[in-house]
Design a protein around this motif. Structure first.
Motif, PDB file in Angstrom:
ATOM      1  N   SER A 124       0.689  -1.086  -0.086  1.00 57.55           N
ATOM      2  CA  SER A 124      -0.014  -0.076   0.128  1.00 57.55           C
ATOM      3  C   SER A 124       0.910   1.212  -0.112  1.00 57.55           C
ATOM      4  CB  SER A 124      -0.872   0.033   1.051  1.00 57.55           C
ATOM      5  OG  SER A 124      -1.635   1.250   1.452  1.00 57.55           O
ATOM      6  N   GLY A 125       0.778   2.159  -1.023  1.00 55.59           N
ATOM      7  CA  GLY A 125       1.409   3.326  -0.979  1.00 55.59           C
ATOM      8  C   GLY A 125       1.022   4.549   0.074  1.00 55.59           C
ATOM      9  N   HIS A 126      -0.259   4.281   0.366  1.00 55.56           N
ATOM     10  CA  HIS A 126      -0.747   5.022   1.563  1.00 55.56           C
ATOM     11  C   HIS A 126      -0.092   4.699   2.636  1.00 55.56           C
ATOM     12  CE1 HIS A 126      -3.977   7.266  -0.506  1.00 55.56           C
ATOM     13  NE2 HIS A 126      -4.330   7.819   0.372  1.00 55.56           N
ATOM     14  N   ALA A 127      -0.012   3.393   3.039  1.00 54.57           N
ATOM     15  CA  ALA A 127       0.588   3.050   4.338  1.00 54.57           C
ATOM     16  C   ALA A 127       2.057   3.335   4.408  1.00 54.57           C
ATOM     17  CB  ALA A 127       0.278   1.654   4.435  1.00 54.57           C
ATOM     18  N   MET A 128       2.672   3.025   3.340  1.00 51.71           N
ATOM     19  CA  MET A 128       4.177   3.303   3.164  1.00 51.71           C
ATOM     20  C   MET A 128       4.555   4.707   3.272  1.00 51.71           C
ATOM     21  SD  MET A 128       6.811   1.647   0.465  1.00 51.71           S
ATOM     22  CE  MET A 128       8.610   2.268   0.536  1.00 51.71           C
ATOM     23  N   LEU A 129       3.966   5.546   2.208  1.00 51.99           N
ATOM     24  CA  LEU A 129       4.437   6.978   2.205  1.00 51.99           C
ATOM     25  C   LEU A 129       3.942   7.591   3.344  1.00 51.99           C
ATOM     26  CD1 LEU A 129       3.771   7.248  -1.581  1.00 51.99           C
ATOM     27  CD2 LEU A 129       6.114   7.116  -0.353  1.00 51.99           C
ATOM     28  N   SER A 130       2.622   7.670   3.697  1.00 57.05           N
ATOM     29  CA  SER A 130       2.224   8.409   4.980  1.00 57.05           C
ATOM     30  C   SER A 130       3.201   8.121   6.493  1.00 57.05           C
ATOM     31  CB  SER A 130       0.705   7.937   5.546  1.00 57.05           C
ATOM     32  OG  SER A 130       0.756   6.652   5.919  1.00 57.05           O
ATOM     33  N   LEU A 131       3.478   6.816   6.416  1.00 55.35           N
ATOM     34  CA  LEU A 131       4.464   6.575   7.478  1.00 55.35           C
ATOM     35  C   LEU A 131       5.886   7.387   7.172  1.00 55.35           C
ATOM     36  CD1 LEU A 131       5.497   3.360   9.545  1.00 55.35           C
ATOM     37  CD2 LEU A 131       7.217   4.675   8.209  1.00 55.35           C
ATOM     38  N   LEU A 132       6.200   7.367   6.209  1.00 55.70           N
ATOM     39  CA  LEU A 132       7.583   7.965   5.641  1.00 55.70           C
ATOM     40  C   LEU A 132       7.439   9.390   5.934  1.00 55.70           C
ATOM     41  CD1 LEU A 132       8.587   6.114   2.462  1.00 55.70           C
ATOM     42  CD2 LEU A 132      10.074   6.231   4.656  1.00 55.70           C
ATOM     43  N   TYR A 133       6.309  10.095   5.598  1.00 53.59           N
ATOM     44  CA  TYR A 133       6.407  11.804   5.642  1.00 53.59           C
ATOM     45  C   TYR A 133       6.110  11.996   6.986  1.00 53.59           C
ATOM     46  CZ  TYR A 133       1.579  13.247   5.707  1.00 53.59           C
ATOM     47  OH  TYR A 133       0.253  13.458   5.788  1.00 53.59           O
ATOM     48  N   LEU A 134       5.242  11.385   7.624  1.00 58.50           N
ATOM     49  CA  LEU A 134       4.992  11.605   8.963  1.00 58.50           C
ATOM     50  C   LEU A 134       6.169  11.534  10.008  1.00 58.50           C
ATOM     51  CD1 LEU A 134       1.526  10.414   9.137  1.00 58.50           C
ATOM     52  CD2 LEU A 134       2.073  12.649   9.359  1.00 58.50           C
ATOM     53  N   PHE A 135       6.837  10.455   9.851  1.00 59.37           N
ATOM     54  CA  PHE A 135       8.268   9.882  10.665  1.00 59.37           C
ATOM     55  C   PHE A 135       9.209  10.920  10.337  1.00 59.37           C
ATOM     56  CE2 PHE A 135       7.625   5.448  12.407  1.00 59.37           C
ATOM     57  CZ  PHE A 135       6.382   5.611  12.864  1.00 59.37           C
ATOM     58  N   THR A 136       9.346  11.627   9.040  1.00 60.35           N
ATOM     59  CA  THR A 136      10.122  12.374   8.567  1.00 60.35           C
ATOM     60  C   THR A 136      10.231  13.654   9.447  1.00 60.35           C
ATOM     61  OG1 THR A 136      10.679  11.340   6.614  1.00 60.35           O
ATOM     62  CG2 THR A 136      11.393  13.593   6.847  1.00 60.35           C
ATOM     63  N   ILE A 137       8.857  14.026   9.505  1.00 57.76           N
ATOM     64  CA  ILE A 137       8.170  15.275  10.177  1.00 57.76           C
ATOM     65  C   ILE A 137       8.808  15.318  11.662  1.00 57.76           C
ATOM     66  CG2 ILE A 137       6.533  16.751  11.099  1.00 57.76           C
ATOM     67  CD1 ILE A 137       5.154  16.129   8.264  1.00 57.76           C
ATOM     68  N   ALA A 138       8.406  14.115  12.247  1.00 59.15           N
ATOM     69  CA  ALA A 138       8.591  13.831  13.639  1.00 59.15           C
ATOM     70  C   ALA A 138      10.150  13.864  13.969  1.00 59.15           C
ATOM     71  CB  ALA A 138       8.010  12.628  14.068  1.00 59.15           C
ATOM     72  N   TYR A 139      11.092  13.403  13.158  1.00 61.30           N
ATOM     73  CA  TYR A 139      12.413  13.192  13.399  1.00 61.30           C
ATOM     74  C   TYR A 139      13.024  14.621  13.181  1.00 61.30           C
ATOM     75  CZ  TYR A 139      17.262  11.664  12.580  1.00 61.30           C
ATOM     76  OH  TYR A 139      18.473  11.504  12.556  1.00 61.30           O
ATOM     77  N   LEU A 140      12.692  15.373  12.082  1.00 58.41           N
ATOM     78  CA  LEU A 140      13.239  16.855  11.846  1.00 58.41           C
ATOM     79  C   LEU A 140      12.835  17.531  13.130  1.00 58.41           C
ATOM     80  CD1 LEU A 140      12.766  17.010   8.191  1.00 58.41           C
ATOM     81  CD2 LEU A 140      14.998  16.562   9.336  1.00 58.41           C
ATOM     82  N   PHE A 141      11.618  17.616  13.628  1.00 52.86           N
ATOM     83  CA  PHE A 141      11.214  18.313  14.819  1.00 52.86           C
ATOM     84  C   PHE A 141      12.076  17.978  16.089  1.00 52.86           C
ATOM     85  CE2 PHE A 141       7.378  20.011  12.471  1.00 52.86           C
ATOM     86  CZ  PHE A 141       7.593  21.163  12.845  1.00 52.86           C
ATOM     87  N   SER A 142      12.276  16.604  16.172  1.00 53.29           N
ATOM     88  CA  SER A 142      12.908  16.070  17.397  1.00 53.29           C
ATOM     89  C   SER A 142      14.482  16.485  17.278  1.00 53.29           C
ATOM     90  CB  SER A 142      12.960  14.310  17.230  1.00 53.29           C
ATOM     91  OG  SER A 142      13.489  13.941  16.419  1.00 53.29           O
ATOM     92  N   GLU A 143      14.841  17.109  16.159  1.00 51.84           N
ATOM     93  CA  GLU A 143      16.325  17.659  16.318  1.00 51.84           C
ATOM     94  C   GLU A 143      16.199  19.157  16.667  1.00 51.84           C
ATOM     95  OE1 GLU A 143      19.424  15.732  12.968  1.00 51.84           O
ATOM     96  OE2 GLU A 143      17.783  17.177  12.256  1.00 51.84           O
TER      97      GLU A 143
END
Length: 205
Positions: A117-136
């Motif tokens: 599923s593209g929705h499942a994969m890409l939503s995780l990727l962009y949301l986790f990327t946001i969380a990761y960058l904010f955690s910095e």
């Protein structure tokens, strides 16, 4: 990147491979049918699919790139976003076209392939990327934890929305989550390695 994240990434990669090799077997078919009956038509869950639409992801990714460029001049962070989101999209499409799994049979079904599923994969990727960058950039650990929890919860419901809409089988969604997490950890490891290399070169100079 903490060691336990690598461990989970290896586990999720093996789960993805297991689903890839067995999605036509009876236990997975039973799982797909059970989840479809359980979630099918749930309007609350269906609404989450908008957060995982391609247009939404593109808009958010562009905003992330602009933010990293204008506020921080973080070109390495921009490359990280492109690697997680853009390259992740390409990876998803390559695998989808290779596996060639049809979507569930419903009226007005999408014509693209189903696994993963593209929705499942890409939503995780962009949301986790946001969380990761904010955690910095955030010093408040409670805020960081809240952002990560929000990213995980949203990724979870976006994936479930594809089952509720009958756009994907449950095995497609689980495979998307697993591959998405493994790819995210790989990208984050690359980002941290490049960042250490850059900081060391500045210290040496």
């Amino acid at each position: 990147m903490k060691n336990w994240r690598f461990t989970i990434a290896i586990i999720t990669l093996f789960i993805f491979i297991g689903l890839l090799l067995s999605y036509e077997k009876s236990p997975i078919i039973w799982l797909d049918n059970t989840m479809s009956e359980l979630l099918g038509g749930n309007s609350f869950i269906v609404a989450f699919h908008y957060i995982g639409n391609t247009s939404t992801i593109i808009i958010v990714a562009i905003f992330m790139l602009i933010f990293l460029w204008l506020r921080q001049r973080n070109y390495l962070g921009m490359a990280f976003v492109l690697l997680t989101v853009a390259a992740g999209k390409v990876l998803n499409q390559i695998i989808k076209n290779w596996i060639d799994r049809p979507r569930p049979e419903i009226l007005d079904q999408l014509t693209t392939f189903s696994f993963p599923s593209g929705h499942a994969m890409l939503s995780l990727l962009y949301l986790f990327t946001i969380a990761y960058l904010f955690s910095e950039i955030l010093s408040n650990k409670k805020k960081v934890i809240i952002i990560w929890i929000l990213a995980i919860v949203l990724s979870f419901f976006i994936g479930l929305s594809r089952i509720a809409e009958s756009r994907h089988y449950a095995s497609d969604v689980i495979a998307g989550w697993c591959l998405g997490y493994s790819w995210f950890v790989f990208c984050a490891a690359w980002y941290e390695w490049k960042k250490r290399k850059y900081l060391n070169s500045k210290l040496n100079n």
